[in-house]
Write a protein that holds these residues in place. Structure first.
Motif, PDB file in Angstrom:
ATOM      1  N   VAL A  30      24.273  23.288  14.403  1.00 45.34           N
ATOM      2  CA  VAL A  30      24.131  24.354  13.403  1.00 45.34           C
ATOM      3  C   VAL A  30      24.426  23.813  12.003  1.00 45.34           C
ATOM      4  CG1 VAL A  30      25.068  26.551  12.618  1.00 45.34           C
ATOM      5  CG2 VAL A  30      24.636  26.189  15.046  1.00 45.34           C
ATOM      6  N   LEU A  31      25.466  23.006  11.890  1.00 46.68           N
ATOM      7  CA  LEU A  31      25.827  22.429  10.590  1.00 46.68           C
ATOM      8  C   LEU A  31      24.733  21.481  10.096  1.00 46.68           C
ATOM      9  CD1 LEU A  31      28.180  22.450   8.572  1.00 46.68           C
ATOM     10  CD2 LEU A  31      29.079  20.430   9.715  1.00 46.68           C
ATOM     11  N   THR A  32      24.108  20.747  11.003  1.00 44.70           N
ATOM     12  CA  THR A  32      23.023  19.847  10.625  1.00 44.70           C
ATOM     13  C   THR A  32      21.841  20.627  10.069  1.00 44.70           C
ATOM     14  OG1 THR A  32      23.693  18.251  12.320  1.00 44.70           O
ATOM     15  CG2 THR A  32      21.451  18.086  11.474  1.00 44.70           C
ATOM     16  N   VAL A  33      21.470  21.718  10.736  1.00 48.98           N
ATOM     17  CA  VAL A  33      20.354  22.544  10.251  1.00 48.98           C
ATOM     18  C   VAL A  33      20.677  23.130   8.879  1.00 48.98           C
ATOM     19  CG1 VAL A  33      18.998  24.615  10.721  1.00 48.98           C
ATOM     20  CG2 VAL A  33      19.563  23.053  12.592  1.00 48.98           C
ATOM     21  N   ILE A  34      21.897  23.641   8.721  1.00 49.23           N
ATOM     22  CA  ILE A  34      22.301  24.206   7.424  1.00 49.23           C
ATOM     23  C   ILE A  34      22.256  23.134   6.335  1.00 49.23           C
ATOM     24  CG2 ILE A  34      24.222  25.233   6.152  1.00 49.23           C
ATOM     25  CD1 ILE A  34      25.062  26.632   8.718  1.00 49.23           C
ATOM     26  N   ALA A  35      22.731  21.925   6.655  1.00 42.78           N
ATOM     27  CA  ALA A  35      22.734  20.839   5.664  1.00 42.78           C
ATOM     28  C   ALA A  35      21.319  20.459   5.251  1.00 42.78           C
ATOM     29  CB  ALA A  35      23.476  19.623   6.229  1.00 42.78           C
ATOM     30  N   LEU A  36      20.405  20.398   6.210  1.00 41.51           N
ATOM     31  CA  LEU A  36      19.017  20.052   5.878  1.00 41.51           C
ATOM     32  C   LEU A  36      18.386  21.127   4.983  1.00 41.51           C
ATOM     33  CD1 LEU A  36      17.763  18.686   9.311  1.00 41.51           C
ATOM     34  CD2 LEU A  36      18.321  17.381   7.272  1.00 41.51           C
ATOM     35  N   ILE A  37      18.617  22.399   5.326  1.00 43.43           N
ATOM     36  CA  ILE A  37      18.061  23.476   4.495  1.00 43.43           C
ATOM     37  C   ILE A  37      18.674  23.439   3.093  1.00 43.43           C
ATOM     38  CG2 ILE A  37      17.906  25.976   4.247  1.00 43.43           C
ATOM     39  CD1 ILE A  37      17.842  26.181   7.288  1.00 43.43           C
ATOM     40  N   THR A  38      19.983  23.215   3.018  1.00 43.14           N
ATOM     41  CA  THR A  38      20.659  23.185   1.721  1.00 43.14           C
ATOM     42  C   THR A  38      20.168  22.047   0.846  1.00 43.14           C
ATOM     43  OG1 THR A  38      22.637  24.127   2.764  1.00 43.14           O
ATOM     44  CG2 THR A  38      22.912  23.107   0.616  1.00 43.14           C
ATOM     45  N   VAL A  39      19.990  20.886   1.419  1.00 35.81           N
ATOM     46  CA  VAL A  39      19.569  19.744   0.607  1.00 35.81           C
ATOM     47  C   VAL A  39      18.126  19.923   0.136  1.00 35.81           C
ATOM     48  CG1 VAL A  39      18.660  18.255   2.454  1.00 35.81           C
ATOM     49  CG2 VAL A  39      19.732  17.229   0.456  1.00 35.81           C
ATOM     50  N   ILE A 310      22.222  12.991   3.592  1.00 38.62           N
ATOM     51  CA  ILE A 310      22.179  14.160   4.467  1.00 38.62           C
ATOM     52  C   ILE A 310      21.231  13.917   5.628  1.00 38.62           C
ATOM     53  CG2 ILE A 310      21.390  16.552   4.612  1.00 38.62           C
ATOM     54  CD1 ILE A 310      24.093  16.386   3.427  1.00 38.62           C
ATOM     55  N   PHE A 311      20.038  13.403   5.321  1.00 35.17           N
ATOM     56  CA  PHE A 311      19.079  13.132   6.393  1.00 35.17           C
ATOM     57  C   PHE A 311      19.592  12.045   7.326  1.00 35.17           C
ATOM     58  CE2 PHE A 311      15.941  15.314   3.725  1.00 35.17           C
ATOM     59  CZ  PHE A 311      15.273  16.042   4.689  1.00 35.17           C
ATOM     60  N   LEU A 312      20.258  11.032   6.758  1.00 35.77           N
ATOM     61  CA  LEU A 312      20.783   9.958   7.595  1.00 35.77           C
ATOM     62  C   LEU A 312      21.873  10.470   8.531  1.00 35.77           C
ATOM     63  CD1 LEU A 312      21.014   6.980   8.343  1.00 35.77           C
ATOM     64  CD2 LEU A 312      22.552   6.664   6.412  1.00 35.77           C
ATOM     65  N   ILE A 313      22.811  11.237   7.974  1.00 42.49           N
ATOM     66  CA  ILE A 313      23.893  11.779   8.801  1.00 42.49           C
ATOM     67  C   ILE A 313      23.342  12.738   9.848  1.00 42.49           C
ATOM     68  CG2 ILE A 313      25.983  13.183   8.747  1.00 42.49           C
ATOM     69  CD1 ILE A 313      26.546  12.019   5.969  1.00 42.49           C
ATOM     70  N   ALA A 314      22.356  13.556   9.443  1.00 43.65           N
ATOM     71  CA  ALA A 314      21.738  14.465  10.408  1.00 43.65           C
ATOM     72  C   ALA A 314      21.046  13.682  11.515  1.00 43.65           C
ATOM     73  CB  ALA A 314      20.742  15.379   9.690  1.00 43.65           C
ATOM     74  N   ALA A 315      20.367  12.593  11.139  1.00 47.31           N
ATOM     75  CA  ALA A 315      19.702  11.783  12.160  1.00 47.31           C
ATOM     76  C   ALA A 315      20.720  11.144  13.105  1.00 47.31           C
ATOM     77  CB  ALA A 315      18.858  10.699  11.483  1.00 47.31           C
ATOM     78  N   ILE A 316      21.855  10.703  12.563  1.00 42.50           N
ATOM     79  CA  ILE A 316      22.882  10.113  13.428  1.00 42.50           C
ATOM     80  C   ILE A 316      23.423  11.157  14.399  1.00 42.50           C
ATOM     81  CG2 ILE A 316      25.203   9.115  13.432  1.00 42.50           C
ATOM     82  CD1 ILE A 316      24.515   7.755  10.799  1.00 42.50           C
ATOM     83  N   TRP A 317      23.662  12.378  13.903  1.00 45.06           N
ATOM     84  CA  TRP A 317      24.176  13.428  14.791  1.00 45.06           C
ATOM     85  C   TRP A 317      23.145  13.791  15.859  1.00 45.06           C
ATOM     86  CZ3 TRP A 317      28.730  15.201  15.908  1.00 45.06           C
ATOM     87  CH2 TRP A 317      28.847  16.367  16.653  1.00 45.06           C
ATOM     88  N   ILE A 318      21.881  13.897  15.456  1.00 41.71           N
ATOM     89  CA  ILE A 318      20.825  14.156  16.440  1.00 41.71           C
ATOM     90  C   ILE A 318      20.750  12.996  17.430  1.00 41.71           C
ATOM     91  CG2 ILE A 318      18.332  14.458  16.739  1.00 41.71           C
ATOM     92  CD1 ILE A 318      18.311  15.870  14.022  1.00 41.71           C
ATOM     93  N   GLY A 319      20.935  11.765  16.935  1.00 43.66           N
ATOM     94  CA  GLY A 319      20.948  10.614  17.834  1.00 43.66           C
ATOM     95  C   GLY A 319      22.096  10.673  18.824  1.00 43.66           C
ATOM     96  N   ILE A 320      23.245  11.170  18.376  1.00 47.00           N
ATOM     97  CA  ILE A 320      24.375  11.320  19.299  1.00 47.00           C
ATOM     98  C   ILE A 320      24.031  12.330  20.393  1.00 47.00           C
ATOM     99  CG2 ILE A 320      26.738  12.185  19.475  1.00 47.00           C
ATOM    100  CD1 ILE A 320      27.305  10.938  16.771  1.00 47.00           C
ATOM    101  N   GLY A 321      23.411  13.460  19.985  1.00 49.58           N
ATOM    102  CA  GLY A 321      23.010  14.439  20.993  1.00 49.58           C
ATOM    103  C   GLY A 321      21.983  13.881  21.952  1.00 49.58           C
ATOM    104  N   PHE A 322      21.013  13.130  21.411  1.00 50.90           N
ATOM    105  CA  PHE A 322      20.008  12.510  22.280  1.00 50.90           C
ATOM    106  C   PHE A 322      20.649  11.497  23.218  1.00 50.90           C
ATOM    107  CE2 PHE A 322      17.167   8.874  22.947  1.00 50.90           C
ATOM    108  CZ  PHE A 322      16.129   9.492  23.628  1.00 50.90           C
TER     109      PHE A 322
END
Length: 520
Positions: A30-39, A310-322
């Motif tokens: 949820v925080l990743t989605v919010i961060a992407l929209i905010t940026v 923001i995109f890099l951190i979001a990608a890392i978090w998505i990578g952790i989930g994957f």
């Protein structure tokens, strides 16, 4: 087959990353989605794509909001990576694989961002360099200098004309006071003589005392501002350059005229003044851009760095989930394989259809362990049967007086009974696994014949065997056997016929003695 309790590996195991708490992963997504929209919204605001004006407070607000979201995401990633490091140090299953997957995901996410950052910085720098290079700056400055030179030339010309006219008009004070009409004629003559379309005698409060306009269609004449009178108080001419009007003028105080001023003005070509004003505005904008060049580059860099991070951190978090979804079934397989490696075949892994090919791999693993359990049970049953038969055979062979040796296709001893040990005066341990002709050279010839003639089932011979200082006569019989399991083998039977040969010899000598006695 004995019934065994099947151990099933749980779907959720103790893992270094991701499965520690489910709410953390959901909160992170949820925080990743919010961060992407905010940026993206911040980028649109700062680049002027929205109706929101990017003021200083707006810029700071966007930076603070994005910074807080970035810090929160980095904190979540730090917690996950710390757990992964602890799991890797503890040597937990799939921890190294988890690290590699996240590392690859991070590298794949970071590499394009870094490449684009370098390219964008170089492109921006090169683009700004072309705008602010020396040649461009020289062209802009030259345009400004041409405009200034044009105005300066007209200012010098009208200043000289105004000063000369002020000198001539200053001598005609008596004419101004006594004969105003003749003075107006003098003013008109001076204007025509010097090419001045209009000239005025003004009081210091701006009142027009004398008006001379030789150009009838010029109606919008701009009078000097009040501050011009104060500047001209010392007698020096004050040149009034064009502002919003298309005229240039000069105001000069008339010496001895009790606070009266001469104001001469001349219109300029609007076709020239328009481009000159545009050139001045362009030069001012250019110099302002040149001064704020570093700030623009810095603002662009900050925007780009913020978006990239923001995109890099979001990608890392998505990578952790994957990585969690990818490594979790592999971890279960590793744990189950550890159980199997320790001999515990009664183990299964849960099958989750949404895991795709890994679910098929789990099914294959469960089938494999089931087959291994069945095969091991069959092998144990066969081994028990073979051991039972072997014990029975050994019991039978133990009661046989003849020596019996089992020999494989390479001539190695595989079976020895007690009679053979006694006959050869050698223990079983010294015979097993050795070649027969090495422990019993006397049978080398007959053994070679048996090995060389596979079609002949039985070979027989009589040998003399010297063991423990005692010579024995042994009847050797080699029987060939062919089985599906072990291939070709031989059974060597050793019969001690020493007593029989001795008895036969004694009987023969006794018969010879009877015949000799009969002849005598």
């Amino acid at each position: 087959m004995d019934q065994q309790t099947i151990l099933t590996i749980p779907k959720t195991t103790t893992v270094p990353i991701g499965d520690r708490t489910r709410w953390m992963r959901r909160f992170g997504m949820v925080l990743t989605v919010i961060a992407l929209i905010t940026v993206m919204v911040s980028f649109a605001i700062l680049t002027g794509m929205t109706r929101v004006v990017p003021t200083v407070s707006t810029v700071w607000l966007t930076l603070i909001v994005n910074g807080v979201l970035m810090v929160m995401l980095m904190a979540l990633i730090g917690v996950e990576l710390f757990g992964l490091w602890r799991a890797w140090v503890a040597g937990r299953a799939a921890a190294r694989l988890h690290l590699r997957v996240i590392g690859v995901f991070s590298a794949v996410a970071a590499a394009p961002a870094l490449i684009i950052a370098v390219l964008a910085s170089v492109t921006l720098e090169r683009g700004l360099d072309r705008w602010f290079e020396d040649r461009t700056r020289l062209i802009v400055d030259s345009a400004a200098m041409v405009g200034d030179a044009y105005l300066a030339e007209h200012s010098r010309a009208i200043r000289a004309d105004a000063m000369a006219m002020a000198t001539d008009v200053g001598r005609a004070k008596e004419l101004y006071e006594s004969e105003p009409d003749r003075f107006d004629g003098l003013m008109a003559t001076q204007c025509r003589l010097r090419g001045l379309p209009a000239a005025f005698i003004l009081a210091e409060n701006g009142t027009v005392m004398t008006r001379t306009v030789i150009v009838n269609d010029w109606s919008e004449i701009q009078m000097p501002p009040p501050e011009a009178y104060a500047r001209a108080e010392n007698g020096e001419p004050v040149v009034l350059t064009p502002g919003q009007t298309n005229q240039v003028g000069v105001i000069i105080k008339l010496d001895g005229w009790d606070g009266l001023y001469l104001y001469a003005t001349r219109p300029l070509d609007p076709r020239v003044l328009g481009p000159l004003r545009q050139a001045k505005e362009a030069v001012a904008d250019y110099r302002q851009l040149d001064q704020s060049r570093f700030g623009a580059q810095l603002a662009f860099a900050l925007i780009f760095v913020g978006v990239s991070l923001i995109f890099l951190i979001a990608a890392i978090w998505i990578g952790i989930g994957f990585a969690n979804r990818l490594v979790s079934p592999i971890r279960r397989l590793i744990l189950a394989a550890d159980y199997v490696s320790k001999g515990h075949l009664a183990v299964q892994v849960p099958v989750r259809r949404k895991e795709g090919d890994l679910a098929h791999l789990a099914e294959t693993f469960n089938t494999m362990t089931s087959e291994l359990r069945g095969q091991r049970a069959e092998l144990i049953a066969a081994k028990d049967q073979i051991d039972s038969r072997r014990r029975f055979t050994e019991t039978v062979l133990a009661g046989v007086t003849a020596g019996v040796l089992g020999v494989d296709g390479e001539g190695r001893v595989t079976l020895v009974n007690r009679s053979a040990e006694q006959l050869l005066a050698t223990r079983e341990e010294e015979l097993m696994g050795h070649r027969l002709f090495e422990v019993m050279p006397e049978v080398a010839q007959i053994l070679e014949e048996a090995l060389g003639e596979p079609d002949t089932r039985m070979h027989q011979d009589q040998i003399s065997l010297l063991r423990a200082g005692r010579e024995q006569t042994v009847n050797v019989r080699i029987t060939s056997e062919v089985t599906d399991a072990s291939g070709r083998g031989f059974v060597v039977t050793l019969d001690d016929i020493t007593d029989l040969v001795t008895a036969q010899r004694s009987s023969a000598w006794a018969d010879v003695a009877r015949r000799i006695a009969h002849e005598i």
